[in-house]
Design an enzyme around this catalytic site. Structure first.
Site, mmCIF file in Angstrom:
data_model
loop_
_atom_site.group_PDB
_atom_site.id
_atom_site.type_symbol
_atom_site.label_atom_id
_atom_site.label_comp_id
_atom_site.label_asym_id
_atom_site.label_seq_id
_atom_site.Cartn_x
_atom_site.Cartn_y
_atom_site.Cartn_z
ATOM 1 N N CYS A 157 14.025 10.184 6.460
ATOM 2 C CA CYS A 157 14.005 9.621 7.813
ATOM 3 C C CYS A 157 15.354 9.793 8.483
ATOM 4 O O CYS A 157 15.437 10.020 9.674
ATOM 5 C CB CYS A 157 13.579 8.157 7.789
ATOM 6 S SG CYS A 157 14.165 7.248 6.375
ATOM 7 N N GLY B 133 7.477 5.171 8.203
ATOM 8 C CA GLY B 133 6.647 6.362 8.293
ATOM 9 C C GLY B 133 6.732 6.968 9.684
ATOM 10 O O GLY B 133 7.769 6.839 10.349
ATOM 11 N N SER B 134 5.655 7.592 10.120
ATOM 12 C CA SER B 134 5.701 8.347 11.378
ATOM 13 C C SER B 134 5.483 7.441 12.593
ATOM 14 O O SER B 134 4.787 6.426 12.495
ATOM 15 C CB SER B 134 4.620 9.429 11.350
ATOM 16 O OG SER B 134 3.345 8.827 11.321
ATOM 17 N N GLY C 5 3.016 4.235 13.046
ATOM 18 C CA GLY C 5 3.672 2.963 13.391
ATOM 19 C C GLY C 5 2.975 2.296 14.568
ATOM 20 O O GLY C 5 2.745 1.086 14.574
ATOM 21 N N LYS D 121 0.882 -1.173 0.000
ATOM 22 C CA LYS D 121 0.000 0.000 0.000
ATOM 23 C C LYS D 121 0.919 1.223 0.000
ATOM 24 O O LYS D 121 1.468 1.605 1.025
ATOM 25 C CB LYS D 121 -0.882 -0.032 1.256
ATOM 26 C CG LYS D 121 -2.224 0.651 1.102
ATOM 27 C CD LYS D 121 -2.158 2.133 0.892
ATOM 28 C CE LYS D 121 -1.845 2.909 2.140
ATOM 29 N NZ LYS D 121 -1.616 4.358 1.871
ATOM 30 N N GLU E 195 10.211 1.268 10.733
ATOM 31 C CA GLU E 195 11.270 2.262 10.525
ATOM 32 C C GLU E 195 10.584 3.619 10.633
ATOM 33 O O GLU E 195 9.815 4.003 9.756
ATOM 34 C CB GLU E 195 11.920 2.026 9.163
ATOM 35 C CG GLU E 195 13.263 2.679 9.044
ATOM 36 C CD GLU E 195 13.169 4.099 8.550
ATOM 37 O OE1 GLU E 195 12.968 5.006 9.410
ATOM 38 O OE2 GLU E 195 13.290 4.309 7.345
ATOM 39 N N GLU F 150 11.186 15.423 15.169
ATOM 40 C CA GLU F 150 11.420 15.406 13.731
ATOM 41 C C GLU F 150 10.629 16.549 13.080
ATOM 42 O O GLU F 150 9.427 16.666 13.285
ATOM 43 C CB GLU F 150 10.942 14.056 13.201
ATOM 44 C CG GLU F 150 11.304 13.791 11.774
ATOM 45 C CD GLU F 150 11.036 12.341 11.382
ATOM 46 O OE1 GLU F 150 9.893 11.875 11.563
ATOM 47 O OE2 GLU F 150 11.977 11.683 10.894
#
Ligand code: NAI
Ligand code: MG
Length: 491
Positions: A294, A238-239, A243, A185, A260, A393
């Site tokens: 990232c 992703g974030s 996650g 996806k 990750e 971040e």
């Protein structure tokens, strides 16, 4: 400004997703506009899939795992198909790079770099397919014990929008190399190269249903995939909050995950470093892909005696940075979306309100469309280590400088966030290189260098809030498989 293939590619196309080897619309017929961040204009569309589409794709992947003999195919043969896919990536490099740049707003040379990385993943994992060996284990008298690496089955890959092609390629490379089948996806903001790659995979001779791509939002398609009882493993980049949601969904079925989740990666510059060599690398580590990386080097910790010099040199470069349309190929492109631009602008405004010193700002090109999602780079000095800017971040071209006095303090500062993805250490002192590399909590440490974008062979992943499990290199093949122990009693 330039007129590249990336200016016109895919104009007006209604893209289809790829399920069971066939192009398919969403079952509801709903679509999502494909927006180019450089001008904020919609130029194509993708299917907006939901739970029923995910059911269909998971069923296809399950059947392909059970019957298409993908897992039982000799590893050599799986590897050959991956290598063939790599060759098709190379053959279609211009189109893939143009699609990626237009879809994400990244400068075309970054699109090309991403295509090269994709090729490297297929070379690496194509070659690795027959090189993962088990063990024979000394056991009781009269027994032989050995281990086999077995695929999980159906792997779900949920992909972000920052490096869609690269991240897709590492999931597809490692996942298929070990004999899994896939439902991927891609992010709703950047799905085009994933669709194209699924087409190329068919051309490379992957059996139908082995590699399915379903497009749609995270809330609908992503959530349905992560919690689907028909999948065996989830890999996500992703974030952190997403996650967490994905892990919770996967936990309902007790499925394994690789996460990750980004970072607040430090670069530590000691006064004895080769500053001349370091400065361009320090700048690139935060402006590459507009800081939407990232592993962006978003904090620089500088030993006090070198602070003024490093800060001045960085400021000089920041003043010259220019953001503009992807096809003008400037230092950086637009951010992915209006939403992302607001996020970045809010963090910058908050730091300014708190009185953080702005040392330099880049510019937005005068001909860049006002409807594009541009954000001029910002360099902040003497950042408070406890502030939002030093801890969280930003995912934009925003760099925070912090000073330190001692090596001990440098390590403390480096390890002072919840993240732990990558780090850079700049010093000529060999013993210190080793000491600091060992004590910094990060999945990758670079000494007198920085950058995870290259190096498909280097294991990559985080500690703490940066996630768990490892992508890239041989380690990803262990995440993408499970050990089976077989014990023979032969008397
Ligand atoms: P996100 O983490 O929500 O999106 C990444 C992927 O997850 C997309 O494919 C999305 O459709 C999917 N997703 C979203 N919600 C989901 C759910 N509930 N279940 C399953 N899948 C879901 O990231 P977003 O919101 O686009 O960006 C926000 C922030 O995330 C950025 O500002 C950045 O800090 C961080 N981020 C980090 C990345 C990295 O490489 N570590 C990549 C992208 C974003
Ligand atoms: Mg887009």
């Amino acid at each position: 400004m330039g007129a590249h293939l990336s200016t016109t590619v895919a104009e007006g196309r209604a893209f289809m997703q790829l399920v069971d080897g066939k192009a398919a619309d969403s079952l509801s017929g709903e679509r999502i506009d494909v927006v180019c961040p450089s001008d904020g204009r919609s130029f194509a569309s993708i299917p907006a899939s939901g739970k029923a589409d995910i059911d269909r794709a998971v069923a296809a992947a399950r059947t392909a795992f059970a019957t298409a003999s993908w897992a039982r195919m000799p590893a050599l043969e799986r590897g050959r198909r991956l290598t063939r896919l790599g060759l098709l990536v190379e053959k279609n490099a211009s189109e893939l790079a143009a699609l990626e740049s237009r879809d994400t707003g990244k400068p075309v040379r970054q699109g090309r770099a991403d295509v090269n990385a994709s090729l490297r993943y297929f070379e690496f994992y194509g070659g690795a397919a027959d090189k993962i060996h088990g063990d024979t284990i000394p056991f009781l008298d009269g027994y032989t014990a050995l281990t086999l690496r077995e695929p999980h089955g159906v792997v779900a890959g949920i992909i972000p929008w920052n490096y869609p092609l690269q991240i897709l390629s590492r999931v597809v490379g490692a996942g298929l190399s070990m004999g899994n089948t896939l439902v991927v996806k891609p992010a709703e903001d950047a799905s085009l190269t994933a669709i194209r790659m699924a087409e190329l995979a068919l051309e490379a001779g992957f059996p139908e249903g082995v590699f399915n791509v379903v497009t749609g939002t995270g809330r609908e398609a992503g959530a349905a995939l992560a919690g689907h009882p028909g999948i065996d493993y989830v890999t996500f980049t992703g974030s952190p909050p997403t996650g967490t949601a994905i892990q919770q969904a996967a936990a309902v079925n007790n499925r394994g995950v690789t996460m990750e989740l980004g970072g607040k990666s430090p670069q530590i510059v000691f006064a004895d470093a080769d500053i001349e060599k370091a400065v361009p690398v320090l700048v690139n580590a935060i402006i590459q892909n507009g800081g939407q990386t990232c592993s962006a080097g978003s904090r620089i910790l500088i030993e006090r005696p070198a602070y003024e010099e490093v800060a001045a040199r960085l400021a000089e470069r920041f003043e010259k940075l220019v953001a503009g349309p992807h096809d003008a190929d400037l230092d950086l492109g637009a951010l992915i979306s209006a939403r992302q631009k607001v996020r970045v602008a809010q963090m910058v405004a908050e730091a300014e309100r708190a009185g953080t010193k702005v040392l330099a700002r880049g510019a937005i090109h005068s001909e860049a469309p006002a409807s594009g999602h541009y954000f001029a780079p910002v360099l902040f000095g003497e950042v408070n280590p406890e502030s939002h800017l030093a801890q969280d971040e930003v995912f934009g071209p925003v760099l925070a400088l912090l000073a330190f006095e001692t090596e001990e303090q440098a390590i403390e500062l480096a390890n002072s966030t919840d993240y732990g993805l990558i780090a850079g250490v700049w010093t000529r002192d060999g013993a210190r290189q080793h000491r600091v590399a060992k004590r910094v909590r990060a999945g990758q440490v670079f000494v007198n260098a920085y950058g995870a974008g290259g190096g498909v062979e280097l294991p990559f992943g985080g500690f703490g809030k940066s996630g768990h499990g490892r992508e890239k290199g041989f380690e990803a093949l262990y995440d993408m498989s499970a050990t089976k122990t077989v014990v023979f009693n032969h008397g």
